[in-house]
Design an enzyme around this catalytic site. Structure first.
Site, mmCIF file in Angstrom:
data_model
loop_
_atom_site.group_PDB
_atom_site.id
_atom_site.type_symbol
_atom_site.label_atom_id
_atom_site.label_comp_id
_atom_site.label_asym_id
_atom_site.label_seq_id
_atom_site.Cartn_x
_atom_site.Cartn_y
_atom_site.Cartn_z
ATOM 1 C CB VAL A 5 42.621 26.471 -1.870
ATOM 2 C CG1 VAL A 5 41.327 25.946 -2.488
ATOM 3 C CG2 VAL A 5 43.214 27.578 -2.728
ATOM 4 N NE ARG A 35 49.118 31.322 -0.628
ATOM 5 C CZ ARG A 35 48.660 30.105 -0.880
ATOM 6 N NH1 ARG A 35 47.554 29.679 -0.271
ATOM 7 N NH2 ARG A 35 49.291 29.300 -1.702
ATOM 8 C CE LYS A 47 48.664 21.829 -2.045
ATOM 9 N NZ LYS A 47 48.678 22.763 -0.897
ATOM 10 C CE LYS A 95 60.279 22.713 -5.465
ATOM 11 N NZ LYS A 95 59.864 22.168 -4.150
#
Length: 449
Positions: free
Chosen positions: A293, A290, A235, A156
């Protein structure tokens, strides 16, 4: 409270924030590129400022232009939405240097949590369980690190997300080539080729916890969101509560998150993301500093307006309720993208010729489009989010399918029919799915696209 706020974003999230501001009697100032001239967020705002040409690098990502828009219009604060500059600590510092309150966490916390390795170090110290893994490793170290963790492993990127710089490695002979490709992709996407390793948990579910934190140390957890329905690590459908969590595990996760928030002095809204293993164990993977969505899912099950609370906390207020928020019923969010499933889900810019939103009880549509809207080719393909709420998961699925059936979008291809197939599949209805859902079902072609 603030009197005028700059909304430093575009699309549906800019519309969402502007509506919250107006409900609180706060003036909203929009920014836009030339490609977004006349877009819905510019029409809803009290003022709109053009900040550059279509390229995001020359407009929405250009810190001096965004800050100047706030200064010249007399704004008190800036709401970043999600994406673009929302997790950029340099933008936070630029706002602070120009007497603009940034509606979100402070720059120091954002920088630390934006570094996945540092974030894991701090959360491990706070007692949050982590996937077995390493800090950033060099190419010469990677084989020994993988042998110690045990295959399969996941490579990653240290500096980013969204699947960029990510590779699953099943065996030692695949490792060197995968590391080279992952590092090159991470360098191209984030300017940093650093790679770390994790044990690959499979099959796994992706579960996240929404939090709100104030400056007095108050922490409110709003439960979990199940985000395992993904394509290429993006997603597609989210729901709350997760059909995989029992109440003891849910409570343990929320308690871990609350403890972590206090340990790192977190402020405002944030989301802690976890992998959930088949045995019910869970592991922290990252903190999104933050608004997400999928935040409306948590809003519908708790009745809490997360954006309104963000504004309240940023203005110096404290949370009226802390601990674990009460919640009721079940919510599902479906992301609707301007993409063409027949062309491998390629972005499909164009003009929306017909747009009929679904109506009825328990149905919410967050969007920035209407009939005649132009979908430009320069930005994210998300055009709307359909969010429904009902008393049970079964009823919420039925309501989602009904609403998708009523939704009408013509002029451009969208992912509406794909969403209907997913929701109506026996695998989704059972609630027994993982992040490999699309590859493991009759919808495998969607997952591979």
């Amino acid at each position: 409270m603030f009197s005028r706020v700059l909304v430093a974003n575009r699309g549906e999230i800019a519309v969402r924030v502007i509506r919250a501001l107006h409900e609180l009697g706060i003036e909203a100032v929009a920014i836009y590129s030339t490609a977004d001239a006349g877009a819905l967020h510019t029409r809803l705002a009290d003022r709109a400022v053009c900040i550059g040409p279509p390229s995001a690098a020359d407009s929405y990502l250009r810190i001096p232009s965004v800050v100047a828009a706030g200064e010249t219009t007399g704004c008190d604060a800036v709401h970043p939405g999600y994406g673009f500059l929302a997790e950029n600590p340099e933008f936070v510092r630029a706002c602070e240097d120009n007497d603009l309150v940034f509606i979100g966490p402070d720059a120091d916390v954002m920088a630390r949590m934006g570094d996945k390795v540092e974030a894991k170090r701090e959360l491990s110290a706070a007692g949050v369980p982590l996937v077995p893994g390493t800090e950033a490793v060099e190419a010469v170290e990677v084989r020994g690190a993988a042998d110690e963790i045990g295959y399969p492993v996941l490579l990653k990127a240290s500096a980013g997300g969204g699947g960029k710089g990510m590779r699953a490695v099943a065996a030692a002979e695949e490792l060197d080539a995968a590391f080279e490709r992952a590092s090159a992709e991470a360098l191209a996407a984030f300017g940093d080729g650093s790679i770390y390793l994790e044990k690959l948990i499979a099959p796994a579910r992706h579960v996240e916890i929404q939090v709100l934190c104030d400056a007095d140390g108050g922490v409110l957890t709003l439960g979990e969101r199940e985000c395992s329905i993904q394509r290429r690590h993006q997603k597609l459908i989210e729901e709350s509560p997760s059909p995989a969590l029992d109440e003891p595990t849910r409570e343990a996760m929320e308690n871990d998150v609350a403890r972590a928030c206090r340990a790192i002095s977190y402020l405002n809204a944030g989301t802690f993301e976890f992998l959930l293993a088949p045995d019910g164990s869970y592991y922290f993977i990252e903190l999104n500093a933050r608004l997400q969505v999928e935040h409306p899912v948590s809003e519908l099950v708790t009745g809490i307006d997360i954006v309104r609370e963000q504004l309240h906390v940023a203005a110096g207020g404290v949370l009226e309720v802390t601990g674990r928020a009460a919640r009721r019923g079940h919510a599902i969010e479906i992301r609707l993208n301007a993409e063409d499933p027949s062309r491998g889900f390629a972005p499909a810019p164009g003009v929306i010729e017909r747009f009929r939103p679904p109506l009825g009880p328990g149905v919410r549509l967050d969007t920035h489009v209407d009939e005649g809207s132009v979908i430009p080719p320069y930005y994210d393909s998300l055009i709307a989010k359909l969010i429904v709420h009902d008393e049970t998961r079964e009823l919420a699925i039925a309501r989602s399918l009904r609403a998708l059936g009523e939704l009408e979008i013509r002029g451009i291809p969208t992912t509406r029919e794909v969403a209907r197939e997913i929701l109506d599949s026996p695998e989704f209805r059972s609630g027994e799915y993982s992040t490999s859902f699309l590859e493991e079902t009759r919808l495998a072609a969607v997952g591979a696209a």
